[in-house]
Write a protein that holds these residues in place. Structure first.
Motif, short mmCIF file in Angstrom:
data_model
loop_
_atom_site.label_atom_id
_atom_site.label_comp_id
_atom_site.label_asym_id
_atom_site.label_seq_id
_atom_site.Cartn_x
_atom_site.Cartn_y
_atom_site.Cartn_z
N ARG A 118 0.83 -1.21 0.00
CA ARG A 118 0.00 0.00 0.00
C ARG A 118 0.86 1.25 0.00
O ARG A 118 0.55 2.24 -0.68
N LYS A 119 1.96 1.22 0.75
CA LYS A 119 2.85 2.39 0.79
C LYS A 119 3.42 2.66 -0.59
O LYS A 119 3.49 3.83 -1.02
N LEU A 135 -3.15 16.93 -1.24
CA LEU A 135 -3.24 16.80 0.22
C LEU A 135 -3.78 15.42 0.61
O LEU A 135 -3.25 14.78 1.53
N ASN A 136 -4.80 14.95 -0.09
CA ASN A 136 -5.34 13.61 0.19
C ASN A 136 -4.30 12.53 -0.08
O ASN A 136 -4.19 11.56 0.69
N ALA A 137 -3.54 12.67 -1.16
CA ALA A 137 -2.50 11.69 -1.48
C ALA A 137 -1.41 11.70 -0.42
O ALA A 137 -0.90 10.64 -0.02
N LEU A 150 -0.48 8.56 1.97
CA LEU A 150 0.90 8.06 2.06
C LEU A 150 1.36 8.05 3.51
O LEU A 150 1.99 7.07 3.96
N ALA A 151 1.05 9.08 4.27
CA ALA A 151 1.43 9.11 5.69
C ALA A 151 0.73 7.99 6.45
O ALA A 151 1.35 7.33 7.31
N GLY A 152 -0.52 7.73 6.14
CA GLY A 152 -1.24 6.62 6.78
C GLY A 152 -0.61 5.28 6.42
O GLY A 152 -0.48 4.40 7.28
N ALA A 153 -0.22 5.11 5.17
CA ALA A 153 0.43 3.87 4.75
C ALA A 153 1.79 3.70 5.43
O ALA A 153 2.17 2.58 5.81
#
Length: 193
Positions: A116-117, A156-158, A162-165
């Motif tokens: 996912r990352k 911003l959503n991307a 990415l930070a969540g992944a």
């Protein structure tokens, strides 16, 4: 792999319980055999303090004891301890299987988090390029502010995805470390357990 899983407290505890149950079988079997006891005494007899050690007496006694009839109590204790050992062995196997399951789940979680990352990194790169293009088109007057805002919102959503992944990857790595027992030390420098 077995030494790595042995670092887990639950596996180590089950292993110790199995060893203790196995030792109790030996104790129960030893009670079936005759017991030998040796005792002794030493003494002195004297009328005055200066002659205290002039006459020293002593004795050594030995005895042998064997249970002749106990109604099968000792044999049933051996069987009981063997059954307890079987239960401890089953608990040990369950602890090892549970540890292996935890490791497998943690590895799968880490693998999917890394995949996912990588996907979110690609999406972030694409959104970043689109935002750069939208900014230059907005400055040139080719697009309106709303289109630029949508592009920036997409970036911003991307970035958030990415930070969540990345946090999922770190969490997966921590879960794997925990599933493997963590706290690795050089085996030569480890204190005896």
């Amino acid at each position: 792999p077995a030494d790595t899983l042995r670092q887990r407290p639950d596996v180590r505890s089950a292993e110790r319980a199995l060893a203790a149950a196995t030792a109790r079988i030996g104790v129960a079997q030893a009670q079936l055999y005759p017991s030998l006891g040796i005792s002794g005494n030493i003494g002195t007899t004297s009328n005055s303090f200066k002659d205290l050690f002039s006459l020293v007496t002593g004795g050594v006694f030995a005895n042998v004891a064997q249970v002749i009839f106990d109604g099968g109590r000792l044999a049933s204790q051996v069987r009981s301890q063997r059954a307890a050992t079987d239960a401890a062995f089953a608990a040990y196997k369950q602890a090892v299987l549970s540890a292996l399951e935890d490791v497998e789940n943690a590895m799968a979680s880490l693998s999917s988090a890394r995949a996912r990352k990588a996907e979110f990194a690609t999406a972030y790169e694409a959104s970043n390029n689109a935002a750069i293009l939208a900014r230059s088109q907005y400055q040139a007057g080719l697009i309106d502010f709303q289109t630029l805002s949508q592009s920036e919102n997409s970036l911003l959503n991307a970035r958030n995805s990415l930070a969540g992944a990345q946090s999922d990857e770190v969490l997966g790595l921590a879960q794997l470390y925990n599933a493997l027992g963590g706290g690795w030390q050089n085996m030569e420098n480890r204190p005896n357990d």
